[in-house]
Design a protein around this motif. Structure first.
Motif, PDB file in Angstrom:
ATOM      1  N   GLY A   1     -12.502   1.523  -4.999  1.00  0.00           N
ATOM      2  CA  GLY A   1     -11.983   0.468  -4.140  1.00  0.00           C
ATOM      3  C   GLY A   1     -11.455   1.063  -2.847  1.00  0.00           C
ATOM      4  O   GLY A   1     -12.122   1.880  -2.207  1.00  0.00           O
ATOM      5  N   GLU A   2     -10.222   0.705  -2.521  1.00  0.00           N
ATOM      6  CA  GLU A   2      -9.636   1.227  -1.290  1.00  0.00           C
ATOM      7  C   GLU A   2      -8.913   2.531  -1.534  1.00  0.00           C
ATOM      8  O   GLU A   2      -8.352   3.118  -0.614  1.00  0.00           O
ATOM      9  CB  GLU A   2      -8.647   0.211  -0.724  1.00  0.00           C
ATOM     10  CG  GLU A   2      -9.295  -0.942   0.012  1.00  0.00           C
ATOM     11  CD  GLU A   2      -8.229  -1.738   0.735  1.00  0.00           C
ATOM     12  OE1 GLU A   2      -7.568  -1.176   1.618  1.00  0.00           O
ATOM     13  OE2 GLU A   2      -8.053  -2.912   0.377  1.00  0.00           O
ATOM     14  N   GLN A   3      -8.877   2.963  -2.777  1.00  0.00           N
ATOM     15  CA  GLN A   3      -8.112   4.161  -3.115  1.00  0.00           C
ATOM     16  C   GLN A   3      -8.866   5.411  -2.673  1.00  0.00           C
ATOM     17  O   GLN A   3     -10.075   5.514  -2.883  1.00  0.00           O
ATOM     18  CB  GLN A   3      -7.882   4.200  -4.624  1.00  0.00           C
ATOM     19  CG  GLN A   3      -6.662   4.966  -5.049  1.00  0.00           C
ATOM     20  CD  GLN A   3      -6.387   4.765  -6.539  1.00  0.00           C
ATOM     21  OE1 GLN A   3      -6.889   3.813  -7.139  1.00  0.00           O
ATOM     22  NE2 GLN A   3      -5.605   5.652  -7.104  1.00  0.00           N
TER      23      GLN A   3
ATOM     24  N   ARG B   1       0.847  -1.187   0.000  1.00  0.00           N
ATOM     25  CA  ARG B   1       0.000   0.000   0.000  1.00  0.00           C
ATOM     26  C   ARG B   1       0.880   1.234   0.000  1.00  0.00           C
ATOM     27  O   ARG B   1       2.064   1.175   0.327  1.00  0.00           O
ATOM     28  CB  ARG B   1      -0.924   0.015   1.216  1.00  0.00           C
ATOM     29  CG  ARG B   1      -2.054  -1.041   1.088  1.00  0.00           C
ATOM     30  CD  ARG B   1      -3.150  -0.804   2.111  1.00  0.00           C
ATOM     31  NE  ARG B   1      -2.610  -0.666   3.439  1.00  0.00           N
ATOM     32  CZ  ARG B   1      -2.853   0.379   4.243  1.00  0.00           C
ATOM     33  NH1 ARG B   1      -3.635   1.361   3.831  1.00  0.00           N
ATOM     34  NH2 ARG B   1      -2.337   0.425   5.444  1.00  0.00           N
TER      35      ARG B   1
ATOM     36  N   GLY C   1      -3.910   4.188  -0.931  1.00  0.00           N
ATOM     37  CA  GLY C   1      -4.575   3.036  -1.528  1.00  0.00           C
ATOM     38  C   GLY C   1      -3.588   1.946  -1.799  1.00  0.00           C
ATOM     39  O   GLY C   1      -2.393   2.080  -1.485  1.00  0.00           O
ATOM     40  N   PRO C   2      -4.041   0.847  -2.381  1.00  0.00           N
ATOM     41  CA  PRO C   2      -3.138  -0.233  -2.754  1.00  0.00           C
ATOM     42  C   PRO C   2      -2.115   0.298  -3.749  1.00  0.00           C
ATOM     43  O   PRO C   2      -2.459   1.054  -4.668  1.00  0.00           O
ATOM     44  CB  PRO C   2      -4.062  -1.259  -3.419  1.00  0.00           C
ATOM     45  CG  PRO C   2      -5.419  -0.945  -2.883  1.00  0.00           C
ATOM     46  CD  PRO C   2      -5.451   0.526  -2.660  1.00  0.00           C
TER      47      PRO C   2
ATOM     48  N   PRO D   1     -12.909   8.711  -0.798  1.00  0.00           N
ATOM     49  CA  PRO D   1     -12.689   7.471  -1.531  1.00  0.00           C
ATOM     50  C   PRO D   1     -12.982   7.693  -3.015  1.00  0.00           C
ATOM     51  O   PRO D   1     -13.912   8.444  -3.352  1.00  0.00           O
ATOM     52  CB  PRO D   1     -13.704   6.489  -0.938  1.00  0.00           C
ATOM     53  CG  PRO D   1     -14.439   7.210   0.120  1.00  0.00           C
ATOM     54  CD  PRO D   1     -14.043   8.630   0.139  1.00  0.00           C
TER      55      PRO D   1
END
Ligand SMILES: Nc1ncnc2c1ncn2[C@@H]1O[C@H](COP(=O)(O)OP(=O)(O)O)[C@@H](O)[C@H]1O
Ligand code: SF4
Ligand SMILES: [Mg+2]
Lengths: 306, 318, 335
Positions: C320-322, C234, C247-248, C317
């Motif tokens: 996704g996780e970003q 990450r 994020g990733p 956000p």
């Protein structure tokens, strides 16, 4: 305390060339140094105008008034002996004022001679390098290996005591301090782009030295000069105390201590007060030098001028 | 290491040689030893006779060689008058006590005084300097700064008188002067220590500040070491390298301070002997004393340089 | 200060929220870190990315609790290491944690070692202080660690001084003393920036191997996007003391959302490593003592609008996780 973190983007704020008023303002915020400056100014005035300032004639003897403690009433002029009288009944304050003139003169003139001589040699050694440099630095190292006072005592022993001998001998033992500092600074300056540029356009050595080198080393030299005046005042005191400096009928603070020594227990002021005068003077000079050094040091000065 | 050692010792010899030459030149050329001995009021006949006795009529080169040879063998001649009540014009320079033993006899007292003063000064200055560096710009730091400047500004022999007034005359704790047990040592050693305290504490402070600002200190903190350990085991040890180079300078200052302070306390060391010799115009004794003091100074410098190379691994191997 | 609910720290070894650090300097207050927050999960590698001077090191020092105050002042809403609240820990507790549970290595390995102690002493000292072992035992353990970081002939070199080692070897020694007590977290502040490229790879290999063996989490602080992409799971991208994108790592590398991250990616040489067309980000970062009210990237941003200088873009956000702190994050594409 600084951190290990790089300071690349730190704004070094009030950097460039602070005017006189900024120095005065910085001084106003530093009460200890301010006090020292005021003391030195008062001292300078009283030394210059000793005849006007002194309450008594420093040479007027009075057998009736021998070794009177501070604040004794004066018999003749009706003026109080604020700091008492000495073993011959002379007014101590007046003698301190006149003696101070001599002590300060030794310090100033001695440091001036040492400064001019040492700086010149340091400039030549640092600028031209080579043999001259080697010779000058050898002499500096050799003299630094010996105690200053020892050399001074020996030479005064040979040439005899007295004001001018004292001044010259002191300049002779201290020039090395100026020479070393100057040489070190010149060595780093001579590789500076603007000096190289001046050389490239064919400026003469004298011009480079006086226009580019000397102005850049002036403030450290002034600080050193101030410190050396203090050193020489202390040296004068020691040498006069030992009998190889100022000789009677002249007087100086160091000589006054020597003469008051016999009366240490019966008239404490005779030793205490001249010593205190030397101490306060050298402390004042040291405080001012420390302050001036901090304020002219590019790394430190923002702290003071902010 | 050994190359460095040899070169360093060689330098010391050169300085010593130069000192001796200067002493010779100053003593024989600037002033006439016969006049130094007899005083400016002496009659020309007396002066001539004494010059003859002292070998001063020989060529200068000859005198120089004899002087240097004598010095190498520790022979500086005999005292003009030390130990005699009245100078004896007839025998001066030809008979009398050899001067060097007189000087050597006084040496331990001076060394004792200097080393004691250095120890006092060193330990106090170390504490003051470390405290100031640990809390930079604090009230404590400022106070220590003024204290150290006051130390530097002290007139040491005058301080001696003040201490005598207070501790001997008023309180009666210590003898006013002389030589004997520890009690005689306290006041002169304290007097002598004050100026070095001022200088060394400033030195320790700036060396410590320098050291504490280095990245490895952060790394040590990141390892969770106690602050005390970081300051004393790491920073102080490294700060002691620049400080150690100044110890020689300080010892020199102390030796020169001792010349005056010994006079104040009637301490029977080389310093007070020198002053006596100077005041009685005893040239051989002056020369021998100057030589021994110069030798002491040069040896101190030499030892400090060699110790320095042991302290710093970068110099040791580099 | 409000406290976060306890349960949140699921699998998280380090939580930082709303960290602020400023420096009092004569030129004014330098706002070095402004509300930074991140989580570190057990065993993962988190990259903190950004140009020099954006506050990466200061963030790490604040987490370690070794900022020098003065001139630094710092506060945070949350700073916890597992179950320990770092904001409330006593100095003694902090000392027992530092070096044992959370360790740090620095940018310049040579400057980070004490020049007058042997490397063996310096590695062994960690055991001496934290475990109270004997000198001989500390030395033996130090040799073991030196072997673990693959210093050739460790037995012979244990008594050498730092100046006898190369930069890469010095950094191995730093790594050895950092992992001595098996910390859960290693903060690596530009661990390879001062080193040659080949040495860089060796150090990164050693770190990767240690991670595999011990399962420690790593915060890799770097300005090198490619290095981060190769190493981290990450990433958090910092600009002017703020995190602007997280994020990733793969997502950020494949599809950066913040104009600053986009700029970073564009300024990389192409995949063959040839410097074909570099597009360094024009302009310079803002002066941290005079931060603007709105987005700090405005002067360098090609998408900046009037709104950007007025309003500080919050972290939102994107996919996704970003998450990204730019008003127009969802509208931008890597052109
Ligand atoms: N001791 C300090 N005094 C003043 N400013 C500092 C200090 N340490 C760091 N800074 C400033 O904080 C900012 C962030 O620094 P840092 O965290 O070292 O950046 P980097 O991201 O390169 O590691 C920089 O602008 C730096 O100038
Ligand atoms: S908020 Fe505006 S100025 Fe800031 S990055 Fe986004 S578009 Fe650019
Ligand atoms: Mg950094």
């Amino acid at each position: 305390m600084m951190t290990a973190i790089d300071h690349t983007t730190t704004d070094d704020g009030a950097g460039q060339s602070p005017g006189l008023w900024r120095y005065l303002r910085a001084l106003a915020r530093d009460p200890v140094t301010l006090l020292a400056v005021v003391f030195l100014i008062v001292l300078a005035i009283s030394a210059l105008g000793a005849e006007l300032v002194a309450p008594h004639d420093p040479t007027r003897l009075s057998l009736a008034m021998r070794n009177k403690p501070p604040l004794s009433p004066g018999l003749l002029e009706g003026v109080t002996h604020y700091l008492g009288t000495d073993e011959l009944g002379r007014d101590l304050l007046s003698r301190l004022i006149f003696g101070g003139r001599v002590s300060i003169a030794v310090g100033l003139i001695g440091a001036l001679f040492a400064g001019v001589f040492g700086t010149t040699l340091g400039l030549i050694a640092g600028y031209y390098r080579g043999r001259t440099d080697d010779a000058v630095m050898r002499a500096v190292d050799a003299m630094a290996a010996l105690p200053t006072l020892l050399i001074a005592l020996f030479f005064l022993f040979v040439v005899g005591a007295g004001f001018w001998n004292l001044v010259i001998v002191l300049a002779f033992v201290r020039w090395r301090v100026f020479a070393r500092l100057t040489r070190g600074m010149v060595l780093s300056l001579r590789e500076q782009p603007y000096v190289l540029a001046a050389k490239a356009i064919g400026a003469s050595d004298t011009r480079i030295i006086f226009r580019h080198v000397l102005p850049n080393i002036l403030s450290p030299l002034m600080v050193l000069f101030t410190l050396e005046v203090a050193v020489l005042i202390l040296a004068e005191a020691a040498l006069s105390f030992l009998g190889f400096g100022i000789q009677p009928p002249d007087s100086s603070w160091g000589l006054m201590i020597a003469r008051g020594r016999e009366y240490l227990t019966s008239a404490w002021w005779l030793v205490t007060l001249p010593g205190l005068a030397i101490f306060l003077t050298t402390l004042g000079l040291n405080l001012v030098a420390a302050w001036a050094r901090a304020i002219t040091d590019p790394v430190q000065r923002w702290r003071w001028l902010a | 290491m050994s190359r460095f050692f040899i070169r360093r010792v060689w330098h010391s010899f050169v300085v010593l040689f130069v000192v001796l030459t200067f002493v010779f030149i100053a003593g024989r050329m600037i002033g006439d030893p016969a006049i130094l001995l007899l005083g400016p009021e002496a009659s020309p006949a007396d002066i001539l006779r004494v010059r003859g006795q002292m070998g001063l009529e020989a060529p200068l080169w000859d005198q120089y060689v004899r002087f240097m040879m004598g010095a190498v063998q520790g022979d500086f001649g005999t005292t003009f008058r030390y130990g005699f009540a009245v100078p004896d014009v007839a025998t001066a320079g030809s008979t009398g006590t050899p001067v060097l033993p007189l000087v050597l006899e006084r040496l331990p007292a001076t060394y004792l005084l200097a080393v004691t003063a250095m120890a006092i000064a060193g330990s106090i200055a170390l504490v003051l300097g470390c405290l100031a560096a640990m809390y930079p710009r604090s009230v404590l730091d400022r106070a220590i700064n003024v204290i150290s400047l006051a130390g530097v500004s002290t007139v040491d022999f005058w301080l001696g008188f003040m201490l005598i007034l207070l501790f001997s005359v008023q309180l009666g704790w210590f003898p006013t002067s002389g030589f004997g047990g520890i009690s005689f040592l306290v006041l002169p050693a304290m007097t002598l220590a004050v100026r070095p305290i001022g200088r060394v504490s400033q030195l320790v402070r700036s060396a410590m500040l320098d050291e504490l600002s280095k990245p490895y200190i952060d790394a040590l903190r990141a390892k969770g070491f106690p602050e005390r350990r970081i300051v004393f085991r790491h920073a102080l040890k490294n700060a002691s390298i620049p400080v150690a180079t100044m110890v020689g300078e300080e010892l020199l200052q102390i030796v020169q301070g001792a010349i005056v302070v010994e006079v104040v306390f009637a301490w029977p060391g080389v310093g007070s002997l020198l002053v006596t010799a100077l005041s009685t115009r005893d040239l051989p004794l002056v020369e021998a004393t100057v030589f021994i003091l110069a030798l002491t100074a040069i040896t101190i410098n030499l030892i400090v340089d060699l110790v320095y190379t042991r302290l710093d691994p970068r110099v040791r191997f580099g | 200060m409000t406290r976060e609910p306890q349960a949140q720290g699921e699998g998280r070894v380090l939580e930082v929220a709303d960290l602020w650090v400023e420096f009092a300097t004569p030129g004014g207050t330098v706002y070095a870190v402004n509300g930074v927050g991140f989580d570190l999960r057990r065993g993962e590698t988190l990259a903190i990315l950004g140009e020099s001077g954006c506050g990466k090191s200061v963030t790490a020092l604040a987490v370690m609790g070794i900022l020098r105050a003065p001139p630094a002042r710092f506060r945070a809403r949350t700073m916890r290491l597992g179950e320990v609240d770092l904001l409330r820990a006593s100095p003694a507790e902090m000392r027992s944690i530092r070096g044992a549970r959370i360790a740090m290595i620095f940018q310049d390995p040579f400057m980070s070692l004490n020049p007058t102690k042997t490397v063996g002493q310096q590695i062994g000292e960690v055991f001496r202080v934290h475990r109270g072992v004997s000198q001989a035992e500390a030395r033996r353990l130090a040799i073991g660690l030196m072997e673990r970081v693959r210093i050739p002939s460790a037995k012979r070199r244990v008594d050498d001084y730092p100046h006898q080692f190369s930069g890469g070897m010095s950094q191995r020694i730093m790594v050895a003393s950092a992992i001595a007590l098996g910390p859960e977290i290693l903060l690596a502040d530009e661990p390879t920036t001062a080193l040659d490229v080949t040495v860089q790879a060796q150090i990164m290999d050693i770190l990767a191997e240690l991670r595999r063996e011990s399962g420690m989490a790593v915060v890799l602080i770097t300005h090198d996007l490619r290095l981060a992409a190769e190493t981290a799971e990450r990433a958090a991208v910092m600009y002017a003391g703020r995190i602007v994108e997280t994020g990733p790592m793969a997502d950020i590398y494949a599809r950066p959302r913040h104009p600053y991250t986009i700029g970073l990616l564009r300024s990389l040489p192409d995949d063959e490593g040839q410097r074909r067309r570099l597009h360094p980000i024009a302009g310079t970062p803002p002066v941290l003592s005079q931060l603007p009210a709105g987005c700090a990237f405005v002067p360098r941003c090609q998408w900046a609008q009037a709104r950007c200088s007025r309003e500080l873009p919050p972290m939102r956000p994107v996919a996704g996780e970003q998450a990204c702190a730019c008003h127009f994050a969802s509208e931008l594409t890597l052109a």
